[in-house]
Enzyme design. Sequence first.
Site, mmCIF file in Angstrom:
data_model
loop_
_atom_site.group_PDB
_atom_site.id
_atom_site.type_symbol
_atom_site.label_atom_id
_atom_site.label_comp_id
_atom_site.label_asym_id
_atom_site.label_seq_id
_atom_site.Cartn_x
_atom_site.Cartn_y
_atom_site.Cartn_z
ATOM 1 N NE ARG A 95 -3.838 2.123 2.220
ATOM 2 C CZ ARG A 95 -4.059 2.900 3.276
ATOM 3 N NH1 ARG A 95 -3.510 2.609 4.442
ATOM 4 N NH2 ARG A 95 -4.831 3.951 3.165
ATOM 5 C CG HIS B 45 -0.880 5.501 -0.373
ATOM 6 N ND1 HIS B 45 -1.434 5.997 0.782
ATOM 7 C CD2 HIS B 45 -1.819 4.690 -0.902
ATOM 8 C CE1 HIS B 45 -2.666 5.521 0.930
ATOM 9 N NE2 HIS B 45 -2.911 4.711 -0.063
ATOM 10 C CG ASN C 121 -1.556 5.221 12.758
ATOM 11 O OD1 ASN C 121 -0.997 6.291 12.955
ATOM 12 N ND2 ASN C 121 -2.315 4.642 13.650
ATOM 13 C CG HIS D 175 -8.244 -3.509 -1.312
ATOM 14 N ND1 HIS D 175 -9.167 -2.540 -1.615
ATOM 15 C CD2 HIS D 175 -7.080 -2.833 -1.058
ATOM 16 C CE1 HIS D 175 -8.600 -1.333 -1.551
ATOM 17 N NE2 HIS D 175 -7.337 -1.488 -1.228
#
Length: 325
Positions: A61, A65, A93, A191
């Site tokens: 992830r 990003h 986080n 996912h």
Amino acid sequence: MGKIGCFGTLIIGLLAFVGSTEAQLTMGFYDNSCPKAEKIVQDFVNQHIHNAPSLAATFLRMHFHDCFVRGCDASVLLNTTSGEQPEKAATPNLTLRGFDFIDRVKSLVEAECPGIVSCADILTLVARDSIVATGGPSWRVPTGRRDGLISKFSEAMSNIPPPSSNFTSLQTVFSNQGLDLKDLVVLSGAHTIGLAHCSSFSNRLYNFTGIGDQDPALDAEYATNLKAKKCKSINDNTTKVEMDPGSRKTFDLSYYTLLLKRRGLFESDAALTTTSNTLATINQLLQGSLDFYSEFSMSMEKMGRNNVKTGSDGEIRKQCALVNS
Ligand code: HEM
Ligand SMILES: *[C@@H]1O[C@H](CO)[C@@H](O)[C@H](O)[C@H]1NC(C)=O
Ligand SMILES: *[C@@H]1O[C@H](CO)[C@@H](O)[C@H](O)[C@H]1NC(C)=O
Ligand SMILES: *[C@@H]1O[C@H](CO)[C@@H](O)[C@H](O)[C@H]1NC(C)=O
Ligand SMILES: *[C@@H]1O[C@H](CO)[C@@H](O)[C@H](O)[C@H]1NC(C)=O
Ligand SMILES: *[C@@H]1O[C@H](CO)[C@@H](O)[C@H](O)[C@H]1NC(C)=O
């Protein structure tokens, strides 16, 4: 020198010129400058990811990003660069647990060859190697990315799609990155692993249109269960939920099976079933006429190449959280 030889030299010269101004990623970019680099990264991942296997999802992830804001240039790893908050601040986080890990890899690589290997390549390699080490697909990682100098909260907010995204906005943010609808469906398949905080989707359970309602696109039985057992109030921002319950450690097709059962956790997941084009891709993946792992590999390589800094752009950071002074 004869005419042909001279012409040949000119061509080679031109090619070298083009090559230097439009530097590109290549496989094994560090083969001469730091031949052990990729092996150091891979060995570290293989030795340490098993202590915290959930980090594999976090790195995947984080890489996504990073790539969606200014190309994959490790801008996601930077502490504040100017007045503005860094990208990090936009993804609470996300990076916390992963930082030390990346920093440790970076210091091993720096010890071997100082100032040669970018944080952007390290993050890209770590993401791939940790998914492989935890049993997922592999993909090619051409290297030669350089590190960016800028990291801005506002750019993360405008380039990274929120979980509430509808189909139109997903299509737009992906196409801004040179990614098409097949890439969108295939990459969302990430996912199949990992966790989400209740706060990322609890509006679907408790207050979808602002009148205390539930999202009708979410399977009612599933929603009831989530409310009873996981996200007990709309204010819960600490509980984490498997996005692919029962199979969150396995990089498999079950995410897509859930989508068809209206059990995708985010509106962005559910949105993939709302157009005939993307629904067809989902069905092809489930039926195997599109191979998930091969498609995922292709889309990951594509995402990892888009808009990167190469040649003399950017820099090779000494520390991943700081631009060089
Ligand atoms: C299509 C648009 C996407 C949206 C809206 C989206 C949104 C999200 C959100 C909200 C979370 C949960 C964060 C949290 O609550 O802690 C999440 C988790 C995750 N996302 Fe996505 N995502 C998208 C695409 C992607 C892509 C392209 C990848 C990678 C190729 C990816 C990989 C992951 C992974 C692995 C996790 C689990 C992280 C963990 O367990 O630490 N996502 N995503
Ligand atoms: C970057 O910020 C984090 C969190 O505030 C901090 O723990 C870390 O020490 C900082 N890194 C550097 C190199 O300043
Ligand atoms: C999709 O979301 C965007 C951004 O929130 C919004 O402007 C647009 O109207 C939405 N489109 C549809 C079809 O709902
Ligand atoms: C639901 O949303 C509405 C409109 O945004 C807001 O006024 C209300 O306080 C929300 N209810 C809860 C329980 O959060
Ligand atoms: C989480 O919720 C608590 C209590 O509702 C609140 O004090 C805190 O600021 C929230 N944290 C975040 C990151 O939203
Ligand atoms: C962030 O991490 C801290 C410490 O682990 C935790 O208390 C907090 O709830 C987390 N916030 C979010 C939004 O996940």
